[in-house]
Design an enzyme around this catalytic site. Structure first.
Site, PDB file in Angstrom:
ATOM      1  N   ALA A  28       0.805  -1.225   0.000  1.00 11.68           N
ATOM      2  CA  ALA A  28       0.000   0.000   0.000  1.00 11.68           C
ATOM      3  C   ALA A  28       0.836   1.271   0.000  1.00 11.68           C
ATOM      4  CB  ALA A  28      -0.927  -0.004   1.211  1.00 11.68           C
ATOM      5  N   GLN A 105       0.433  -6.415  -3.792  1.00  8.41           N
ATOM      6  CA  GLN A 105      -0.663  -6.678  -2.867  1.00  8.41           C
ATOM      7  C   GLN A 105      -1.789  -5.665  -3.066  1.00  8.41           C
ATOM      8  OE1 GLN A 105       2.284  -6.436   0.480  1.00  8.41           O
ATOM      9  NE2 GLN A 105       1.161  -8.200   1.268  1.00  8.41           N
ATOM     10  N   ILE A 107      -4.769  -3.295  -4.952  1.00  6.99           N
ATOM     11  CA  ILE A 107      -5.944  -3.604  -5.772  1.00  6.99           C
ATOM     12  C   ILE A 107      -6.365  -2.394  -6.612  1.00  6.99           C
ATOM     13  CG2 ILE A 107      -6.788  -5.335  -4.142  1.00  6.99           C
ATOM     14  CD1 ILE A 107      -8.784  -3.179  -3.108  1.00  6.99           C
ATOM     15  N   HIS A 125      -3.926  -9.951  -4.548  1.00 10.68           N
ATOM     16  CA  HIS A 125      -5.178  -9.701  -3.839  1.00 10.68           C
ATOM     17  C   HIS A 125      -6.285  -9.224  -4.774  1.00 10.68           C
ATOM     18  CE1 HIS A 125      -2.607  -9.062   0.046  1.00 10.68           C
ATOM     19  NE2 HIS A 125      -2.707 -10.330  -0.306  1.00 10.68           N
ATOM     20  N   CYS A 136     -19.773 -17.675 -13.370  1.00  6.92           N
ATOM     21  CA  CYS A 136     -19.338 -17.889 -14.751  1.00  6.92           C
ATOM     22  C   CYS A 136     -18.098 -17.070 -15.117  1.00  6.92           C
ATOM     23  CB  CYS A 136     -20.466 -17.593 -15.726  1.00  6.92           C
ATOM     24  SG  CYS A 136     -20.892 -15.834 -15.896  1.00  6.92           S
ATOM     25  N   SER A 199       5.511  -2.208   1.683  1.00  6.91           N
ATOM     26  CA  SER A 199       4.746  -3.294   2.302  1.00  6.91           C
ATOM     27  C   SER A 199       5.197  -3.504   3.735  1.00  6.91           C
ATOM     28  CB  SER A 199       4.927  -4.597   1.515  1.00  6.91           C
ATOM     29  OG  SER A 199       4.264  -5.665   2.181  1.00  6.91           O
ATOM     30  N   SER A 200       4.237  -3.714   4.629  1.00  7.27           N
ATOM     31  CA  SER A 200       4.561  -4.005   6.026  1.00  7.27           C
ATOM     32  C   SER A 200       5.035  -5.441   6.206  1.00  7.27           C
ATOM     33  CB  SER A 200       3.328  -3.765   6.903  1.00  7.27           C
ATOM     34  OG  SER A 200       2.243  -4.579   6.474  1.00  7.27           O
TER      35      SER A 200
END
Length: 254
Positions: A28, A105, A107, A125, A136, A199-200
């Site tokens: 993030a 990670q 989105i 993610h 479908c 990123s953590s």
């Protein structure tokens, strides 16, 4: 800029120059400069609009309606977000051929918006910029979902099969995408430099990839504002602002 930071950035440039295959890994933090809120800040709007767990989403129409309500609140908060300097720096590495892919990670789709081909972005993610039918697989534009949701107050169903339509993100309790995990593992084991940014490194199984790269002989670099659990094993740790650091260290990253 402090002397230790200047030295660390010089080492980062050296590691990038020497690497044949760079694996990018983002969390993030690379998107906060773009105005996209992270998950863990005390005042994060995600805490007020937490994603609905997958099993509840499947079971309850009310939960699906609430999930879409929260989704559109969050979308409106960072509508118009544009790729940060960090995104652009990674895009320049991909364009140069040095970085075959970016494992993310996130989105938000900002790596693609920075010019990285969709096939070279490995989304662990999922992606929050569109929706899919869980039965479908039909893909839906979020504008289609929102217009129907706001007109009726009901969660839309698939026009093809009547199945449940959901944002194409991976919710809590939902299985990780197998194809993305396979691609991420392949890149992790092929690289000689694993560059972790924003990123953590606490969400698994994604957080296991940097350690796996290191164990396989790759150099590990971690660039993040805060310390991470993998800092002790990294070859280089930089606690600093992502945009300024990457734009200075990666050619074309400005």
């Amino acid at each position: 800029m402090t002397d230790p930071l200047v030295k660390s950035m010089a080492l980062l440039r050296e590691l990038i120059d020497e690497a044949a295959v760079v694996a990018g890994f983002t969390g993030a933090g690379i998107s906060t400069e773009s105005g996209v809120p992270d998950f863990r800040s005390p005042d994060s709007p995600w805490m007020k609009n937490k994603p609905i767990p997958f099993d509840l989403y499947l079971k309850s129409e009310e939960a699906r309606k609430e999930a879409w309500r929260r989704k559109f609140i969050m979308d409106d908060l960072y509508r118009g977000a544009r790729p940060s300097r960090g995104h652009k720096a990674f895009a320049s590495l991909v364009e140069s051929g040095r970085m075959p892919g970016i494992i993310t990670q996130n989105i938000d789709g900002l790596h693609q918006a920075s010019g990285v081909p969709e096939t070279q972005v490995i989304e662990l993610h999922g992606n929050g910029t569109y929706a899919t039918c869980l039965s479908c697989g039909r893909r839906y534009d979020l504008g289609w979902v929102r217009s129907r949701f706001e007109a009726s107050g009901e969660a839309p169903v698939c026009e093809t099969c009547g199945g449940i339509v959901k944002s194409a993100t991976v919710s809590f309790g939902q299985a990780m995408p197998e194809s993305a995990m396979r691609k991420a593992l392949k890149l992790t084991l092929a690289c000689d430099l694993f560059l972790t940014v924003g990123s953590s490194l606490v969400v698994h199984p994604a957080a296991s990839l940097p350690a796996m790269a290191k164990e396989n002989g790759a150099k590990l670099v971690i660039l993040n504002r805060e310390p991470t659990p993998l800092d002790p094993i990294a070859d280089l740790v930089i606690h600093g602002e992502i945009g300024p650091v990457l734009s200075e260290c990666i050619p074309g990253g400005r």
